[in-house]
Design a protein around this motif. Structure first.
Motif, short mmCIF file in Angstrom:
data_model
loop_
_atom_site.label_atom_id
_atom_site.label_comp_id
_atom_site.label_asym_id
_atom_site.label_seq_id
_atom_site.Cartn_x
_atom_site.Cartn_y
_atom_site.Cartn_z
N HIS A 2 0.75 -1.21 0.06
CA HIS A 2 -0.17 -0.24 -0.12
C HIS A 2 0.78 1.31 -0.12
N HIS A 20 1.21 4.28 -2.63
CA HIS A 20 1.12 5.92 -2.39
C HIS A 20 2.44 6.52 -3.00
N SER A 52 0.64 9.41 6.15
CA SER A 52 -0.83 9.01 5.99
C SER A 52 -1.49 8.91 7.51
N ASP A 67 -6.64 6.99 -0.14
CA ASP A 67 -6.43 5.65 -0.63
C ASP A 67 -7.43 5.24 -1.87
N MET A 87 -3.90 3.34 -7.28
CA MET A 87 -2.24 3.40 -6.87
C MET A 87 -1.77 1.96 -6.59
#
Ligand code: KG4
Ligand code: ZN
Length: 386
Positions: A155, A159, A183, A354, A358
């Motif tokens: 994840h 980003h 984040s 989110d 991405m």
């Protein structure tokens, strides 16, 4: 190469179709379909994300979102398909712990042709494990049914790489690239020395920047997620020329490393409010302004140190907090003055939260660089790191 990407690490359910072209690393990306559902309203009443509610909501929305994304991409072709017993049994086995999904899955698969995709990507971590698992099981079941490879994605790398993409492509990125990822769960400096090869230079010792925004918002009685709320209050105070009458610490500003700490700042904000019997609108504005200034000052000072020490040629900002106007402004000013040769890559504010695009971008970079790999079974990794 066309990929279906799935993101369920926290409280956004994302399904996207992303297509890459070109030769790595000079890749271009086109988003063919993008469906996103935010659960923020549901979690608002608890003041934060509840993992099992997040999981239930992901399970409820993944199939409809997939249908929307596929339709948008022109890849949803209605059909009556016979799903062979062995395949149905395999899908049932993969989804046996996700009852909500299981009942819908076989009718869904039986109502459409296999879409023309090359692979399925899914967030493996970091994130909330119950939330990650539902996305992984779903992706695995789709990969099994459609007989396409399954690719795990990080994840935070999503980003980073998606923020590096400008005007749909990665052309002209000069390495090393220094990423500041901010984040709700992470605040870290990551150096990409070579393509897809990373070194962690520093991270938060306690709260993440977004978490601090959310907690201070809660102190001020503002709803979750608090970052945008604080930012709105602070910007309006700035425009009115408000000067905060309180002063909050700039944590670890003079420490020798590239680590952060935001928990003391949050506590200082709490003490500042406890000194007052009643918080007037003006008090809230001042606190939001001073808090946002303190976070921006800290991030900017550390970014200056990180750029000087790493010799990076590109600076990239990523994560939900990267939407913050003041933080962007301060970082840009510092880099343009102190490091005029460093190229700046900031994501569009609308792309900072989110989403599955991405995840598609991160997975496509890996596929284009190294091929599909062979991931038969993926396990959620809540603390997955670079
Ligand atoms: O990356 P993200 O969408 O989810 C995680 O992976 O954590 O980041 C969410 C975080 C939340 O803490 C939210 O309050 C914060 O990003 N955020 C902001 C802004 N927009 C979102 N923080 C400060 N200013 C903003 N404009
Ligand atoms: Zn995130």
């Amino acid at each position: 190469m066309k990929i279906l990407a799935i993101e369920t690490s926290c409280d956004e359910t994302g399904v996207a179709l992303v297509e890459s072209s070109g030769v790595f690393p000079e890749l271009s990306f086109a988003v063919r379909g993008n469906a996103l559902y935010s659960q923020a309203k549901i979690h608002e009443q608890y003041g934060g994300v509840f993992p099992n509610i997040a999981r239930r909501e992901h399970a409820r929305t993944l199939i409809p979102l997939t249908r929307i994304a596929l339709k948008e991409a022109g890849l949803f072709i209605e059909a009556r398909l016979e799903i062979r017993d062995a395949k149905a049994a395999a899908v049932r086995d993969i989804l046996k712990k996700e009852e909500g999904l299981l009942t819908e899955m076989l009718p869904f698969l039986g109502n459409m042709e296999k879409p023309a995709i090359d692979a399925i990507a899914v967030t493996q971590g970091p994130g909330l494990e119950p939330a990650l698992w539902v996305g992984i099981s779903y992706a695995q079941a789709l990969a099994e049914a459609w007989e396409v490879p399954l690719i795990p994605a990080n994840h935070m790398e999503g980003h980073l790489l998606s923020s590096l993409v400008q005007d749909g492509n990665l052309r002209g990125v000069k390495l090393p690239a220094l990423a500041l990822l901010i984040s709700g769960g992470h605040t870290e400096f990551v150096l990409m020395k070579d393509w897809l090869s990373y070194e962690m230079l520093g991270s938060t010792l306690d709260d993440a920047a977004g978490e601090a925004f959310d907690k201070v918002a809660r102190i001020l009685g503002l709803p979750y997620p608090g970052g945008p709320q604080i930012s709105r209050l602070a910007e309006s105070a700035r425009e009115k020329g408000v000067r905060p009458s309180l002063s909050l610490p700039r944590p670890m500003l003079h420490s020798k490393n590239l680590d952060f700490s935001f928990s003391g700042l949050k506590t200082a904000a709490l003490y500042a409010t406890q000194e007052k019997e009643f918080l007037a609108e003006r008090d809230k504005e001042e606190l939001a302004l001073e808090f946002e200034n303190a976070v921006a000052d800290t991030l900017t000072a550390k970014a200056k140190k990180a750029l000087a020490e790493s010799g990076a040629q590109t600076f990239v900002l990523g994560g939900g907090v990267a939407a913050n106007t003041h933080i962007r402004r301060q970082l840009k000013k510092m880099i343009e003055t102190e490091f005029p040769d460093v190229s700046i890559r900031f994501p569009e504010p609308k792309d900072t939260g989110d989403n599955a695009v991405m995840i598609g971008i991160a997975a496509l970079c890996h596929i284009e660089k190294r091929g599909f790999g062979s991931y038969h079974r993926i396990a959620a990794e809540g603390n997955l790191s670079f």
